[in-house]
Design a protein around this motif. Structure first.
Motif, PDB file in Angstrom:
ATOM      1  N   VAL A 231      70.830  59.275 103.819  1.00 61.26           N
ATOM      2  CA  VAL A 231      71.408  58.052 104.385  1.00 61.26           C
ATOM      3  C   VAL A 231      70.518  57.426 105.454  1.00 61.26           C
ATOM      4  N   VAL A 232      70.182  58.195 106.479  1.00 62.19           N
ATOM      5  CA  VAL A 232      69.540  57.625 107.667  1.00 62.19           C
ATOM      6  C   VAL A 232      68.190  57.000 107.332  1.00 62.19           C
ATOM      7  N   ILE A 233      67.288  57.771 106.751  1.00 65.23           N
ATOM      8  CA  ILE A 233      65.949  57.251 106.448  1.00 65.23           C
ATOM      9  C   ILE A 233      65.992  56.150 105.391  1.00 65.23           C
ATOM     10  N   PRO A 234      66.748  56.300 104.272  1.00 66.98           N
ATOM     11  CA  PRO A 234      66.805  55.194 103.307  1.00 66.98           C
ATOM     12  C   PRO A 234      67.376  53.899 103.886  1.00 66.98           C
ATOM     13  N   VAL A 235      68.394  53.985 104.751  1.00 65.54           N
ATOM     14  CA  VAL A 235      68.954  52.769 105.353  1.00 65.54           C
ATOM     15  C   VAL A 235      67.940  52.127 106.298  1.00 65.54           C
ATOM     16  N   LEU A 236      67.243  52.948 107.083  1.00 66.27           N
ATOM     17  CA  LEU A 236      66.184  52.401 107.946  1.00 66.27           C
ATOM     18  C   LEU A 236      65.078  51.767 107.108  1.00 66.27           C
ATOM     19  N   LEU A 237      64.717  52.393 106.018  1.00 68.42           N
ATOM     20  CA  LEU A 237      63.700  51.842 105.124  1.00 68.42           C
ATOM     21  C   LEU A 237      64.153  50.504 104.561  1.00 68.42           C
ATOM     22  N   TRP A 238      65.412  50.425 104.136  1.00 70.42           N
ATOM     23  CA  TRP A 238      65.949  49.180 103.574  1.00 70.42           C
ATOM     24  C   TRP A 238      65.981  48.058 104.612  1.00 70.42           C
ATOM     25  N   LEU A 239      66.484  48.350 105.811  1.00 68.13           N
ATOM     26  CA  LEU A 239      66.566  47.319 106.855  1.00 68.13           C
ATOM     27  C   LEU A 239      65.178  46.835 107.262  1.00 68.13           C
ATOM     28  N   THR A 240      64.252  47.775 107.428  1.00 71.86           N
ATOM     29  CA  THR A 240      62.895  47.390 107.808  1.00 71.86           C
ATOM     30  C   THR A 240      62.220  46.598 106.690  1.00 71.86           C
ATOM     31  N   ALA A 241      62.441  47.001 105.452  1.00 67.49           N
ATOM     32  CA  ALA A 241      61.847  46.281 104.326  1.00 67.49           C
ATOM     33  C   ALA A 241      62.402  44.862 104.228  1.00 67.49           C
ATOM     34  N   GLU A 242      63.696  44.682 104.469  1.00 68.26           N
ATOM     35  CA  GLU A 242      64.286  43.338 104.451  1.00 68.26           C
ATOM     36  C   GLU A 242      63.665  42.457 105.522  1.00 68.26           C
ATOM     37  N   LEU A 243      63.454  43.024 106.729  1.00 68.96           N
ATOM     38  CA  LEU A 243      62.830  42.255 107.813  1.00 68.96           C
ATOM     39  C   LEU A 243      61.397  41.884 107.466  1.00 68.96           C
TER      40      LEU A 243
ATOM     41  N   VAL B 112      60.052  41.546 104.468  1.00 69.35           N
ATOM     42  CA  VAL B 112      60.043  40.555 103.389  1.00 69.35           C
ATOM     43  C   VAL B 112      60.417  39.178 103.920  1.00 69.35           C
ATOM     44  N   ARG B 113      61.425  39.110 104.787  1.00 66.25           N
ATOM     45  CA  ARG B 113      61.832  37.814 105.346  1.00 66.25           C
ATOM     46  C   ARG B 113      60.742  37.233 106.245  1.00 66.25           C
ATOM     47  N   LYS B 114      60.080  38.098 106.987  1.00 65.47           N
ATOM     48  CA  LYS B 114      58.997  37.619 107.857  1.00 65.47           C
ATOM     49  C   LYS B 114      57.859  37.056 107.027  1.00 65.47           C
ATOM     50  N   ARG B 115      57.501  37.762 105.971  1.00 64.68           N
ATOM     51  CA  ARG B 115      56.435  37.267 105.098  1.00 64.68           C
ATOM     52  C   ARG B 115      56.842  35.957 104.440  1.00 64.68           C
ATOM     53  N   SER B 116      58.112  35.846 104.057  1.00 71.38           N
ATOM     54  CA  SER B 116      58.597  34.628 103.415  1.00 71.38           C
ATOM     55  C   SER B 116      58.568  33.454 104.374  1.00 71.38           C
ATOM     56  N   SER B 117      58.962  33.678 105.646  1.00 72.50           N
ATOM     57  CA  SER B 117      58.950  32.598 106.630  1.00 72.50           C
ATOM     58  C   SER B 117      57.535  32.164 106.960  1.00 72.50           C
ATOM     59  N   ILE B 118      56.606  33.117 107.019  1.00 69.80           N
ATOM     60  CA  ILE B 118      55.204  32.773 107.280  1.00 69.80           C
ATOM     61  C   ILE B 118      54.644  31.950 106.131  1.00 69.80           C
ATOM     62  N   HIS B 119      55.006  32.350 104.911  1.00 69.19           N
ATOM     63  CA  HIS B 119      54.523  31.623 103.741  1.00 69.19           C
ATOM     64  C   HIS B 119      55.049  30.190 103.729  1.00 69.19           C
TER      65      HIS B 119
END
Length: 374
Positions: free
Chosen positions: A342-354, A356-363
């Motif tokens: 739970v802990v590591i996969p949820v952290l991985l998911w939240l960080t990955a979403e951030l 991806v969104r950061k890369r999308s906003s920069i693009h």
């Protein structure tokens, strides 16, 4: 070397057998007595959102497995450290399941045979199939699941005359805290253990397959486990059930149809062996895949034999006796496994979403290139 791909149907077969695995014979946490099946329903409800998070990772990182995701999100150093943790978890889980089989053989089936012998036989078979490739495991799992479902349904029907429905009463007579404890135990073992399957995500095709595989396998495996739990409960009762190491074997041994259909517990043992074979094989594959990713090896096949033998050796001394195995499985494991599941996969998911969104906003912020008017 061409990339290994397993279709969604074979992936579901692997996942269902992986989840059921040792729980077919060990059962799940049963502190709540005749309400344990309710705890399993709650565990399935908790597991489904987690499956959606796992599936979302497959969407964010198509064609990547858990180790690729960790390195991509957390960097080379921290990512590889987390990879090492998951290598240990997969190796340890495979050893635990092998030991479950060893204790079953020593206690019930092959009492005069050294426990290492049956574990070695299953371990070598897992080494062979993993070295052959996950595609071979997928085709094997599809056949083995069909066989297992037929045997489980037949045994369930033959058990009906032995059902004593008063064992279900009174409903919810235990403290709700015990039901929650059983829910936590059933959530971590066996449903959330499917996090190991993320280590083979690169073999799953894109286009929503991960969501279909994880949700379908959780529901199918959950239905099987609840069905077997109710059968054991109705045949044995909560008091006897709580004192057995292998309740399914004892329950099936009581089937007696006209003194003609008797002593069919061996068929249930075969289902147990097929499920644990798939579970140990997937754990070994994910372990070797992680070692190959961390140490940048050309192929995971180069370490299959070594890691397989280490897993077998670990399973031999991981417990002193069967009581330690039960104590760890039902009381310690739900705390030990929670960070991995739970802990590591949820952290991985939240960080990955951030990310991806950061890369999308920069693009989007970059000015569009104007065509050359010269």
């Amino acid at each position: 070397m061409s990339k290994e791909i397993i279709p969604a149907g074979q992936s579901i077969s692997i996942a269902v057998l992986f989840i059921t695995g040792a729980s077919l014979f060990l059962g799940t946490s049963s502190q709540s007595g005749n309400s344990s099946w309710i705890a399993q329903l709650l565990a399935i409800m908790l597991a489904l959102p987690l499956m959606l998070i796992y599936a979302r990772l497959h969407v964010l990182f198509p064609g990547k497995d858990l180790y690729d995701m960790l390195i991509a999100v957390f960097g080379s150093v921290l990512g590889r450290m987390l990879c090492c943790l998951y290598i240990w978890y997969a190796l340890h889980l495979g050893a635990l399941v092998l030991r479950n089989f060893g204790e079953f053989s020593k206690t019930v089936a092959l009492t005069a045979t050294p426990m290492l012998a049956p574990m070695l036989m299953i371990g070598l078979l897992c080494i062979w199939v993993v070295h052959a490739g996950i595609e071979v495991l997928g085709r094997s799992a599809k056949f083995l699941l069909l066989f297992s479902l037929i045997v489980i349904v037949v045994l369930q029907l033959l058990s009906v005359p032995k059902f004593e429905y008063h064992h279900l009463k009174p409903l919810l007579h235990t403290r709700f805290g015990l039901i929650l404890a059983d829910t936590a135990g059933s959530f971590t073992f066996p449903f959330a253990e499917i996090v190991v399957f993320l280590g083979a995500f690169s073999a799953i095709p894109a286009k929503g397959s991960a969501k279909r595989v994880l949700v379908s396998s959780t529901l199918i495996a959950g239905g099987i486990i609840i069905m077997i739990t109710l059968r054991n409960l109705l045949m044995l009762g909560p008091d006897i059930l709580s004192g057995l190491y292998f309740p399914s074997y004892v329950a099936v041994s009581r089937i007696n149809i006209g003194d003609f259909v008797t002593r069919i517990e061996g068929s249930a043992a075969i289902v147990f062996v097929t499920a644990l074979f798939v579970k140990v094989s997937l754990c070994l594959y994910v372990t070797c895949n992680g070692v190959a990713k961390v140490f940048k090896l050309g192929s995971y096949r180069s370490v299959v034999l070594q890691m397989g033998l280490i897993m077998i050796y670990l399973s031999d001394f991981i417990y002193s006796n069967i009581m330690e195995m039960e104590e760890f499985a039902y009381h310690i494991y739900k705390v030990y496994a929670l960070p991995f599941e739970v802990v590591i996969p949820v952290l991985l998911w939240l960080t990955a979403e951030l990310v991806v969104r950061k890369r999308s906003s920069i693009h989007k912020a970059l000015p569009e290139q104007q065509p050359d008017g010269s």
